[in-house]
Design a protein around this motif. Structure first.
Motif, PDB file in Angstrom:
ATOM      1  N   MET A   1       0.847  -1.171   0.000  1.00  0.00           N
ATOM      2  CA  MET A   1       0.000   0.000   0.000  1.00  0.00           C
ATOM      3  C   MET A   1       0.897   1.240   0.000  1.00  0.00           C
ATOM      4  SD  MET A   1      -3.079   0.961   2.676  1.00  0.00           S
ATOM      5  CE  MET A   1      -4.425   0.003   2.036  1.00  0.00           C
ATOM      6  N   PRO A   2       0.744   2.137  -0.974  1.00  0.00           N
ATOM      7  CA  PRO A   2       1.548   3.362  -1.003  1.00  0.00           C
ATOM      8  C   PRO A   2       1.308   4.235   0.229  1.00  0.00           C
ATOM      9  CG  PRO A   2       0.463   3.018  -3.110  1.00  0.00           C
ATOM     10  CD  PRO A   2      -0.108   2.022  -2.158  1.00  0.00           C
ATOM     11  N   GLU A   3       2.353   4.967   0.595  1.00  0.00           N
ATOM     12  CA  GLU A   3       2.291   5.802   1.786  1.00  0.00           C
ATOM     13  C   GLU A   3       2.899   7.167   1.479  1.00  0.00           C
ATOM     14  OE1 GLU A   3       3.619   4.302   5.820  1.00  0.00           O
ATOM     15  OE2 GLU A   3       5.243   5.701   5.362  1.00  0.00           O
ATOM     16  N   SER A   4       2.318   8.193   2.081  1.00  0.00           N
ATOM     17  CA  SER A   4       2.847   9.546   1.995  1.00  0.00           C
ATOM     18  C   SER A   4       2.947  10.079   3.414  1.00  0.00           C
ATOM     19  CB  SER A   4       1.911  10.417   1.147  1.00  0.00           C
ATOM     20  OG  SER A   4       2.503  11.658   0.885  1.00  0.00           O
ATOM     21  N   ARG A   5       4.063  10.747   3.712  1.00  0.00           N
ATOM     22  CA  ARG A   5       4.331  11.196   5.084  1.00  0.00           C
ATOM     23  C   ARG A   5       4.786  12.651   5.075  1.00  0.00           C
ATOM     24  NH1 ARG A   5       6.099   8.411   9.735  1.00  0.00           N
ATOM     25  NH2 ARG A   5       5.770   6.510   8.558  1.00  0.00           N
ATOM     26  N   ALA A   6       4.304  13.402   6.076  1.00  0.00           N
ATOM     27  CA  ALA A   6       4.743  14.791   6.262  1.00  0.00           C
ATOM     28  C   ALA A   6       4.985  15.025   7.742  1.00  0.00           C
ATOM     29  CB  ALA A   6       3.691  15.765   5.746  1.00  0.00           C
ATOM     30  N   THR A   7       6.091  15.671   8.055  1.00  0.00           N
ATOM     31  CA  THR A   7       6.373  16.110   9.412  1.00  0.00           C
ATOM     32  C   THR A   7       6.162  17.617   9.438  1.00  0.00           C
ATOM     33  OG1 THR A   7       7.960  14.321   9.731  1.00  0.00           O
ATOM     34  CG2 THR A   7       8.107  16.196  11.232  1.00  0.00           C
ATOM     35  N   VAL A   8       5.269  18.053  10.317  1.00  0.00           N
ATOM     36  CA  VAL A   8       4.837  19.446  10.339  1.00  0.00           C
ATOM     37  C   VAL A   8       5.235  20.080  11.672  1.00  0.00           C
ATOM     38  CG1 VAL A   8       2.834  20.967  10.147  1.00  0.00           C
ATOM     39  CG2 VAL A   8       2.864  18.790   8.895  1.00  0.00           C
ATOM     40  N   THR A   9       5.988  21.153  11.605  1.00  0.00           N
ATOM     41  CA  THR A   9       6.370  21.883  12.809  1.00  0.00           C
ATOM     42  C   THR A   9       5.249  22.846  13.176  1.00  0.00           C
ATOM     43  OG1 THR A   9       8.694  21.735  12.201  1.00  0.00           O
ATOM     44  CG2 THR A   9       8.097  23.410  13.820  1.00  0.00           C
TER      45      THR A   9
ATOM     46  N   ASP B   1      -1.993   6.314   4.216  1.00  0.00           N
ATOM     47  CA  ASP B   1      -1.870   5.013   3.552  1.00  0.00           C
ATOM     48  C   ASP B   1      -3.023   4.930   2.561  1.00  0.00           C
ATOM     49  OD1 ASP B   1       0.297   3.906   5.099  1.00  0.00           O
ATOM     50  OD2 ASP B   1      -1.126   3.689   6.746  1.00  0.00           O
ATOM     51  N   ALA B   2      -2.718   4.607   1.305  1.00  0.00           N
ATOM     52  CA  ALA B   2      -3.756   4.571   0.277  1.00  0.00           C
ATOM     53  C   ALA B   2      -3.536   3.376  -0.643  1.00  0.00           C
ATOM     54  CB  ALA B   2      -3.729   5.862  -0.523  1.00  0.00           C
ATOM     55  N   PRO B   3      -4.571   2.951  -1.353  1.00  0.00           N
ATOM     56  CA  PRO B   3      -4.425   1.793  -2.233  1.00  0.00           C
ATOM     57  C   PRO B   3      -3.589   2.075  -3.482  1.00  0.00           C
ATOM     58  CG  PRO B   3      -6.641   2.690  -2.408  1.00  0.00           C
ATOM     59  CD  PRO B   3      -5.944   3.428  -1.293  1.00  0.00           C
ATOM     60  N   ASP B   4      -3.453   3.359  -3.858  1.00  0.00           N
ATOM     61  CA  ASP B   4      -2.706   3.677  -5.076  1.00  0.00           C
ATOM     62  C   ASP B   4      -2.232   5.133  -5.045  1.00  0.00           C
ATOM     63  OD1 ASP B   4      -4.969   5.301  -5.952  1.00  0.00           O
ATOM     64  OD2 ASP B   4      -5.927   3.395  -6.463  1.00  0.00           O
ATOM     65  N   ALA B   5      -1.343   5.470  -5.970  1.00  0.00           N
ATOM     66  CA  ALA B   5      -0.779   6.819  -6.029  1.00  0.00           C
ATOM     67  C   ALA B   5      -1.834   7.870  -6.367  1.00  0.00           C
ATOM     68  CB  ALA B   5       0.354   6.861  -7.057  1.00  0.00           C
ATOM     69  N   ALA B   6      -2.824   7.511  -7.154  1.00  0.00           N
ATOM     70  CA  ALA B   6      -3.877   8.468  -7.514  1.00  0.00           C
ATOM     71  C   ALA B   6      -4.653   8.916  -6.276  1.00  0.00           C
ATOM     72  CB  ALA B   6      -4.820   7.861  -8.549  1.00  0.00           C
ATOM     73  N   THR B   7      -4.887   8.011  -5.358  1.00  0.00           N
ATOM     74  CA  THR B   7      -5.586   8.360  -4.119  1.00  0.00           C
ATOM     75  C   THR B   7      -4.710   9.274  -3.267  1.00  0.00           C
ATOM     76  OG1 THR B   7      -6.816   6.278  -4.192  1.00  0.00           O
ATOM     77  CG2 THR B   7      -6.762   7.438  -2.085  1.00  0.00           C
ATOM     78  N   LEU B   8      -3.414   9.000  -3.221  1.00  0.00           N
ATOM     79  CA  LEU B   8      -2.493   9.891  -2.504  1.00  0.00           C
ATOM     80  C   LEU B   8      -2.503  11.284  -3.140  1.00  0.00           C
ATOM     81  CD1 LEU B   8       0.651   7.672  -1.805  1.00  0.00           C
ATOM     82  CD2 LEU B   8      -1.085   8.420  -0.173  1.00  0.00           C
ATOM     83  N   ASP B   9      -2.483  11.334  -4.470  1.00  0.00           N
ATOM     84  CA  ASP B   9      -2.523  12.616  -5.172  1.00  0.00           C
ATOM     85  C   ASP B   9      -3.757  13.425  -4.783  1.00  0.00           C
ATOM     86  OD1 ASP B   9      -0.192  11.998  -6.571  1.00  0.00           O
ATOM     87  OD2 ASP B   9      -1.261  11.330  -8.375  1.00  0.00           O
ATOM     88  N   ARG B  10      -4.864  12.751  -4.597  1.00  0.00           N
ATOM     89  CA  ARG B  10      -6.128  13.403  -4.249  1.00  0.00           C
ATOM     90  C   ARG B  10      -6.163  13.819  -2.778  1.00  0.00           C
ATOM     91  NH1 ARG B  10      -9.193   9.418  -5.200  1.00  0.00           N
ATOM     92  NH2 ARG B  10     -10.055   9.052  -3.156  1.00  0.00           N
ATOM     93  N   LEU B  11      -5.639  12.970  -1.882  1.00  0.00           N
ATOM     94  CA  LEU B  11      -5.756  13.222  -0.448  1.00  0.00           C
ATOM     95  C   LEU B  11      -4.713  14.186   0.113  1.00  0.00           C
ATOM     96  CD1 LEU B  11      -6.762   9.755   1.036  1.00  0.00           C
ATOM     97  CD2 LEU B  11      -8.137  11.838   0.906  1.00  0.00           C
ATOM     98  N   GLU B  12      -3.511  14.197  -0.420  1.00  0.00           N
ATOM     99  CA  GLU B  12      -2.464  15.070   0.123  1.00  0.00           C
ATOM    100  C   GLU B  12      -2.913  16.537   0.219  1.00  0.00           C
ATOM    101  OE1 GLU B  12       1.514  12.572  -1.248  1.00  0.00           O
ATOM    102  OE2 GLU B  12       0.815  14.257  -2.455  1.00  0.00           O
ATOM    103  N   PRO B  13      -3.429  17.141  -0.863  1.00  0.00           N
ATOM    104  CA  PRO B  13      -3.845  18.543  -0.737  1.00  0.00           C
ATOM    105  C   PRO B  13      -5.064  18.741   0.159  1.00  0.00           C
ATOM    106  CG  PRO B  13      -4.301  17.727  -2.952  1.00  0.00           C
ATOM    107  CD  PRO B  13      -3.527  16.667  -2.235  1.00  0.00           C
ATOM    108  N   VAL B  14      -5.953  17.765   0.211  1.00  0.00           N
ATOM    109  CA  VAL B  14      -7.136  17.861   1.077  1.00  0.00           C
ATOM    110  C   VAL B  14      -6.717  17.857   2.541  1.00  0.00           C
ATOM    111  CG1 VAL B  14      -9.245  16.675   1.825  1.00  0.00           C
ATOM    112  CG2 VAL B  14      -8.701  16.831  -0.615  1.00  0.00           C
ATOM    113  N   VAL B  15      -5.841  16.938   2.910  1.00  0.00           N
ATOM    114  CA  VAL B  15      -5.365  16.860   4.295  1.00  0.00           C
ATOM    115  C   VAL B  15      -4.586  18.124   4.651  1.00  0.00           C
ATOM    116  CG1 VAL B  15      -3.840  15.613   5.884  1.00  0.00           C
ATOM    117  CG2 VAL B  15      -5.380  14.333   4.371  1.00  0.00           C
ATOM    118  N   ALA B  16      -3.701  18.560   3.768  1.00  0.00           N
ATOM    119  CA  ALA B  16      -2.905  19.766   4.035  1.00  0.00           C
ATOM    120  C   ALA B  16      -3.811  20.985   4.218  1.00  0.00           C
ATOM    121  CB  ALA B  16      -1.912  20.006   2.896  1.00  0.00           C
TER     122      ALA B  16
END
Length: 93
Positions: free
Chosen positions: A1-9, A60-75
């Motif tokens: 499962m693809p993963e994207s991570r951000a550490t935010v100060t 954690d997402a099933p594919d890169a397209a889902t990460l592409d969609r969720l990263e800006p929404v979460v941010a």
């Protein structure tokens, strides 16, 4: 499962974590305490972990397209929860 991570100060880690989890609890399955939050965006998942001086966000997402969609929404949502501070959110896959 693809993963994207951000550490935010941020000094508002607790506020961001609790407000974000409460905000999304009306729409998604959410569990959280003062140190960790988990939001289930079926089929993806966001885990927030608080540390001294910030938060770690992991999607954690099933594919890169889902990460592409969720990263800006979460941010965007994280930024709204700490409106008086500009967050630097750089996702790493």
């Amino acid at each position: 499962m693809p993963e994207s991570r951000a550490t935010v100060t941020t000094e508002q880690g607790l506020r961001c974590l609790t407000r974000l989890c409460r905000h999304w609890s009306h729409k998604f399955q959410v569990s959280f305490d003062e140190q960790r939050g988990e939001i289930l965006f079926d089929p993806a998942r966001l885990v927030l972990s608080r540390f001294e001086g910030g938060l770690t966000a992991v999607i954690d997402a099933p594919d890169a397209a889902t990460l592409d969609r969720l990263e800006p929404v979460v941010a965007d949502h994280m930024q709204r929860m700490v409106a008086d501070e500009t967050l630097q959110i750089d996702w790493q896959r």
